[in-house]
Design a protein around this motif. Sequence first.
Motif, PDB file in Angstrom:
ATOM      1  N   GLU A 227      -0.377   5.038   1.308  1.00  0.00           N
ATOM      2  CA  GLU A 227       0.131   5.692   2.303  1.00  0.00           C
ATOM      3  C   GLU A 227       0.794   6.839   2.084  1.00  0.00           C
ATOM      4  O   GLU A 227       0.876   7.826   3.003  1.00  0.00           O
ATOM      5  N   THR A 228       1.594   6.857   1.080  1.00  0.00           N
ATOM      6  CA  THR A 228       2.506   7.948   0.940  1.00  0.00           C
ATOM      7  C   THR A 228       2.107   9.252   0.069  1.00  0.00           C
ATOM      8  O   THR A 228       2.433  10.220   0.006  1.00  0.00           O
TER       9      THR A 228
ATOM     10  N   TRP B  58      -3.423   9.430   0.905  1.00  0.00           N
ATOM     11  CA  TRP B  58      -3.896   9.740   2.450  1.00  0.00           C
ATOM     12  C   TRP B  58      -3.325  11.215   2.570  1.00  0.00           C
ATOM     13  O   TRP B  58      -3.975  12.042   2.991  1.00  0.00           O
TER      14      TRP B  58
ATOM     15  N   ARG C  28       1.009  -1.187  -0.057  1.00  0.00           N
ATOM     16  CA  ARG C  28       0.098   0.003   0.109  1.00  0.00           C
ATOM     17  C   ARG C  28       0.727   1.161  -0.018  1.00  0.00           C
ATOM     18  O   ARG C  28       0.704   2.411   0.561  1.00  0.00           O
ATOM     19  N   TYR C  29       1.895   1.207  -0.679  1.00  0.00           N
ATOM     20  CA  TYR C  29       3.013   2.246  -0.757  1.00  0.00           C
ATOM     21  C   TYR C  29       2.221   3.589  -1.304  1.00  0.00           C
ATOM     22  O   TYR C  29       2.318   4.762  -0.649  1.00  0.00           O
TER      23      TYR C  29
ATOM     24  N   LYS D 151      -8.350   1.944   2.157  1.00  0.00           N
ATOM     25  CA  LYS D 151      -8.809   2.002   3.398  1.00  0.00           C
ATOM     26  C   LYS D 151      -9.824   2.986   3.571  1.00  0.00           C
ATOM     27  O   LYS D 151      -9.737   4.048   4.371  1.00  0.00           O
TER      28      LYS D 151
END
Length: 482
Positions: free
Chosen positions: A207-208, A211, A203-204, A240
Amino acid sequence: MKILLLCILVLCSVVSSYSTVESGESRHISGHLVSKKYSPDWKDLDTRPLPHWYDDAKIGIFLHWGVYSVIGFSEWFWSNWKGGDKKITKFMKEHYPPDFTYQDFAPMFKAEFFDPTEWADLFLKSGARYIVLTSKHHDGFTMFPSHRSYSWNSYEVGPKRDIVGELSTAVRAAGLKFGVYHSLYEWFNPIYEEDKKNNFTTRYYAETKLWPDLKQLINDYKPSVLWSDGDWETYDTYWKSTDFLAWLYNESPVKDEIVVNDRWGIGIPCKHGDFYNCADRYNPGSLQNHKWENAFTVDSRSWGFRKPMTLNDTLSTNQILYQVVSTISCGGNALINVGPTQDGTISPIFQERLLDLGNWLKINGEAIYSTSPWLHQNDSLNQDVWYTCRKVKHSHRHPTAIPRDNDNIIAIYAIFLKWPTTNILLLKDLSTYLHNGVYKIELLGNEGLINWNIKNGVTSIELPDKAKVHSENAWTLKMSLK
Ligand SMILES: C[C@@H]1O[C@@H](Oc2ccc([N+](=O)[O-])cc2)[C@@H](O)[C@H](O)[C@@H]1O
């Protein structure tokens, strides 16, 4: 002292469970703001009441604007080009150097005539109550200075302006709500491509990039609408989505105000979200049991500005009114899209359509804003007629629920999209609710009462001479108690 504290705590928790069961909304109780906390699952998130403003607003304007506006094919240009689209390949060969990239178009996106106040004035005059701007489409170019979109945002390249910031300020100054469209995926972001290659077990990107960008958008611009898109490649567990929405509803600075659509992962559209878009241009023609929105574009062939667009490709004012009226009658909101140009203008044909709508709403807006669906939507005898109604107290609990009877209804509106050649309008579904001597009928925009009678279950309404009628394109009959 300890006992007193304990008592207050117990009291607070009792009050809080009561208020959440009652309405699920936050409210002030003896000075304490008691608000429900949503858990990050769809079942709980689905219990959130729809913020009132959205159902009242009914009409919004959608703007697809970005680097793709420079080329003027459609917002899907880059992906179609890379996908080998023959027309695009030929076009690029004929008009641009062989090594020209999509990124090379960005400096040409100058928006040199962009005047957000002028836009906001046009939107206000159109009668729309909210605006949704593409903050980032699938090409990943952000229309705000994203901290994670190095040299691929409107603040550093092209306009060199914070488009989201400037437009949000101007739109709010005009008294309208401001919202953002945001694409979850980015076609060619290498970090996203890596997650995709890993079957979304990593989930790079989420996350980076995703989000942090979403949080920046929400925290910095406090939008009233988050119109999510580009969700379809994978599940909400990768995005997510439920965690994000729980944050949005519980903690974000717009927790009481924001509304989101339904594009949050495979299998989610038309099932979860504050309002449903389902498919684009979705217009089911019947009452829905959940708040929904019909997003459609004035250029019938593209969301982004299309240079070869002809007049014929555009929806006429009548066609736009058909979408607006049928949608609102069935409990939906209408989100009308136009694509601004690379230089920051809105083409006169789009302006004219929006101003036509605004002029229509000046007379007929009473039958639109803050209304509810009535017992019937499309008249069963006259297909050109759609109903709305006004309740004593506009019910926000179930904005699209069918009223059980005439109780609480103070006015019924019959909006007709074709003027009958005989000047007599025949309606079927009204007959059981209208009682002679009790109800009066008016034509919005014109003075005086209208003659009507009921025979064999058909209501016959005598319209005035059309030359004396002020409304154009569509008309509203208002039925109310004498
Ligand atoms: C508003 C539009 O949204 C998406 O297109 C879609 C997304 C979903 C469906 N759908 O669910 O049918 C159809 C088109 C975008 O790809 C498009 O460029 C535009 O922004």
